[in-house]
Design a protein around this motif. Sequence first.
Motif, mmCIF file in Angstrom:
data_model
loop_
_atom_site.group_PDB
_atom_site.id
_atom_site.type_symbol
_atom_site.label_atom_id
_atom_site.label_comp_id
_atom_site.label_asym_id
_atom_site.label_seq_id
_atom_site.Cartn_x
_atom_site.Cartn_y
_atom_site.Cartn_z
ATOM 1 N N GLY A 126 -1.864 5.417 12.247
ATOM 2 C CA GLY A 126 -2.526 5.918 11.050
ATOM 3 C C GLY A 126 -3.778 5.123 10.742
ATOM 4 O O GLY A 126 -3.843 3.913 10.982
ATOM 5 N N PRO A 127 -4.798 5.769 10.191
ATOM 6 C CA PRO A 127 -6.089 5.100 9.962
ATOM 7 C C PRO A 127 -6.036 3.971 8.945
ATOM 8 O O PRO A 127 -6.727 2.960 9.104
ATOM 9 N N VAL A 128 -5.232 4.113 7.897
ATOM 10 C CA VAL A 128 -5.169 3.055 6.888
ATOM 11 C C VAL A 128 -4.498 1.812 7.457
ATOM 12 O O VAL A 128 -5.011 0.689 7.338
ATOM 13 N N THR A 129 -3.350 1.994 8.092
ATOM 14 C CA THR A 129 -2.647 0.855 8.693
ATOM 15 C C THR A 129 -3.496 0.209 9.773
ATOM 16 O O THR A 129 -3.553 -1.021 9.895
ATOM 17 N N HIS A 130 -4.171 1.021 10.572
ATOM 18 C CA HIS A 130 -5.040 0.498 11.618
ATOM 19 C C HIS A 130 -6.132 -0.385 11.024
ATOM 20 O O HIS A 130 -6.394 -1.501 11.504
ATOM 21 N N ALA A 131 -6.764 0.081 9.959
ATOM 22 C CA ALA A 131 -7.836 -0.688 9.321
ATOM 23 C C ALA A 131 -7.309 -1.982 8.714
ATOM 24 O O ALA A 131 -7.958 -3.033 8.802
ATOM 25 N N VAL A 132 -6.135 -1.914 8.100
ATOM 26 C CA VAL A 132 -5.555 -3.113 7.495
ATOM 27 C C VAL A 132 -5.226 -4.149 8.567
ATOM 28 O O VAL A 132 -5.492 -5.350 8.402
ATOM 29 N N LEU A 133 -4.659 -3.704 9.706
ATOM 30 C CA LEU A 133 -4.367 -4.638 10.791
ATOM 31 C C LEU A 133 -5.646 -5.282 11.319
ATOM 32 O O LEU A 133 -5.643 -6.449 11.717
ATOM 33 N N HIS A 134 -6.729 -4.556 11.351
ATOM 34 C CA HIS A 134 -8.009 -5.090 11.809
ATOM 35 C C HIS A 134 -8.555 -6.150 10.861
ATOM 36 O O HIS A 134 -9.043 -7.191 11.297
ATOM 37 N N ARG A 169 -11.237 4.803 -1.064
ATOM 38 C CA ARG A 169 -10.495 4.729 0.186
ATOM 39 C C ARG A 169 -9.391 3.664 0.099
ATOM 40 O O ARG A 169 -9.685 2.502 -0.204
ATOM 41 N N PRO A 170 -8.147 4.024 0.399
ATOM 42 C CA PRO A 170 -7.059 3.049 0.297
ATOM 43 C C PRO A 170 -7.263 1.817 1.174
ATOM 44 O O PRO A 170 -6.965 0.699 0.748
ATOM 45 N N ALA A 171 -7.773 2.002 2.403
ATOM 46 C CA ALA A 171 -7.912 0.866 3.317
ATOM 47 C C ALA A 171 -8.810 -0.213 2.726
ATOM 48 O O ALA A 171 -8.500 -1.408 2.808
ATOM 49 N N GLY A 172 -9.925 0.184 2.125
ATOM 50 C CA GLY A 172 -10.834 -0.787 1.538
ATOM 51 C C GLY A 172 -10.186 -1.575 0.408
ATOM 52 O O GLY A 172 -10.353 -2.793 0.309
ATOM 53 N N HIS A 173 -9.430 -0.874 -0.432
ATOM 54 C CA HIS A 173 -8.748 -1.557 -1.534
ATOM 55 C C HIS A 173 -7.686 -2.536 -1.007
ATOM 56 O O HIS A 173 -7.524 -3.631 -1.549
ATOM 57 N N LEU A 174 -6.976 -2.146 0.045
ATOM 58 C CA LEU A 174 -5.924 -3.004 0.578
ATOM 59 C C LEU A 174 -6.510 -4.238 1.259
ATOM 60 O O LEU A 174 -5.974 -5.346 1.118
ATOM 61 N N VAL A 175 -7.571 -4.065 2.011
ATOM 62 C CA VAL A 175 -8.211 -5.214 2.652
ATOM 63 C C VAL A 175 -8.707 -6.190 1.589
ATOM 64 O O VAL A 175 -8.549 -7.406 1.714
ATOM 65 N N GLU A 176 -9.285 -5.682 0.522
ATOM 66 C CA GLU A 176 -9.740 -6.551 -0.566
ATOM 67 C C GLU A 176 -8.557 -7.251 -1.225
ATOM 68 O O GLU A 176 -8.615 -8.450 -1.520
ATOM 69 N N ALA A 177 -7.461 -6.518 -1.429
ATOM 70 C CA ALA A 177 -6.272 -7.102 -2.060
ATOM 71 C C ALA A 177 -5.651 -8.184 -1.188
ATOM 72 O O ALA A 177 -5.011 -9.114 -1.695
ATOM 73 N N GLY A 218 0.843 -1.182 0.000
ATOM 74 C CA GLY A 218 0.000 0.000 0.000
ATOM 75 C C GLY A 218 0.881 1.236 0.000
ATOM 76 O O GLY A 218 1.660 1.444 0.938
ATOM 77 N N LEU A 219 0.782 2.046 -1.047
ATOM 78 C CA LEU A 219 1.707 3.167 -1.217
ATOM 79 C C LEU A 219 0.957 4.488 -1.309
ATOM 80 O O LEU A 219 0.058 4.662 -2.128
ATOM 81 N N ASP A 220 1.365 5.424 -0.461
ATOM 82 C CA ASP A 220 0.842 6.786 -0.482
ATOM 83 C C ASP A 220 1.833 7.645 -1.263
ATOM 84 O O ASP A 220 2.980 7.827 -0.830
ATOM 85 N N ARG A 254 2.530 -6.343 -6.067
ATOM 86 C CA ARG A 254 1.389 -5.552 -6.517
ATOM 87 C C ARG A 254 1.336 -4.278 -5.681
ATOM 88 O O ARG A 254 1.151 -4.333 -4.466
ATOM 89 N N VAL A 255 1.505 -3.138 -6.324
ATOM 90 C CA VAL A 255 1.543 -1.847 -5.637
ATOM 91 C C VAL A 255 0.190 -1.173 -5.805
ATOM 92 O O VAL A 255 -0.238 -0.893 -6.924
ATOM 93 N N VAL A 256 -0.474 -0.930 -4.681
ATOM 94 C CA VAL A 256 -1.822 -0.360 -4.698
ATOM 95 C C VAL A 256 -1.775 1.066 -4.152
ATOM 96 O O VAL A 256 -1.321 1.300 -3.030
ATOM 97 N N HIS A 257 -2.238 1.996 -4.976
ATOM 98 C CA HIS A 257 -2.345 3.390 -4.550
ATOM 99 C C HIS A 257 -3.799 3.821 -4.687
ATOM 100 O O HIS A 257 -4.357 3.811 -5.782
ATOM 101 N N GLY A 258 -4.416 4.168 -3.563
ATOM 102 C CA GLY A 258 -5.788 4.641 -3.590
ATOM 103 C C GLY A 258 -5.827 6.159 -3.552
ATOM 104 O O GLY A 258 -5.080 6.788 -2.804
ATOM 105 N N TRP A 259 -6.683 6.739 -4.363
ATOM 106 C CA TRP A 259 -6.745 8.194 -4.407
ATOM 107 C C TRP A 259 -8.187 8.629 -4.662
ATOM 108 O O TRP A 259 -9.033 7.842 -5.091
#
Length: 310
Positions: free
Chosen positions: A290-298, A259-267, A175-177, A201-206
């Motif tokens: 951070g909110p994205v990392t927090h969501a991914v860990l969840h 939202r990046p978190a949603g895309h990363l969880v799906e990936a 997951g790349l910002d 696979r590099v995922v960038h959500g914007w």
Amino acid sequence: MSRTVIAAVDGSAESLAAADWAAHEAQMRRLPLHLLHVWQDWSRAFAHAPFTGLDTTPCEGATAAQHYAEQVTHDSSDRLRAAYPGLEISVEQVHGRPAEVLLSAAEKAEVLVVGSRGLGGLAGFLTGSVSLPVIAHAERPVVAVRAGERAECEPLPGTADHGDRKGQCLDVVLGLDLSRPCDELLAYAFEAAAARAATLRVVHGWSVPVVEGYDPAAADPGHGVALGLRQASALTDVLRSWRGKFPQVEVKEQCLVGRPAGHLVEASKEASLMVVGRRIRRVAVGAHIGPVTHAVLHHATTPVAVVPHL
């Protein structure tokens, strides 16, 4: 001095999964594995606990805790030596506060691996009460592994363990910002993919910025298309030099709206490892990841590597 892969073990199903993951990681990276158990003096718990009918003195409580620590690490090491012959494995039992000891150990680690039931679970040795502050404050990569998560890829029958494993591993997902594409995060992800002979696979959500309640993309769809092309071009530019450093790694780029978190969880559903970043914050209190990392860990369904960066 050569760094090691360190796994925190406490005998739980989560820590056993973490130790297995760490052993496989150490073997792929040709690094030694160090199993670490942090034990606390049970006599304090007995001193403040209500009567239980157990006739246990403070000295006996401390001795029992230390004996359990030795048993956990040696049982884990024996099991892993049988599963990974030739892997250099050491064990250590340390008395102290788990989070503090693990943070100190992480300073000498290539990666620290912890078991986790997820950040919302009941307090325990390697659940949210310990893993979250370690992830939030460590200045080396930390991987969180839950029991029952998909196992790492293994060599196919008849192939050498360090031979050509192309296609045997699911993707490593990064997951790349693009606002802070740090070298530490990119290096870890490319090295992880190279070690697994896996695709990165590099995922960038914007999202299209909304100015004062006005959505330019809604009024002019071409505006959103143009922004998307610029985002994709910027991602390609960031990855260009890393492709040169790791020519053996196949890279797939994904610029996704939303939202990046949603895309990363799906990936994570089709990944062998999820890699996300965390900004290093020099604060003594709080667990800021951070909110994205927090969501991914969840919610991610695969082990998650959290890489700290400035």
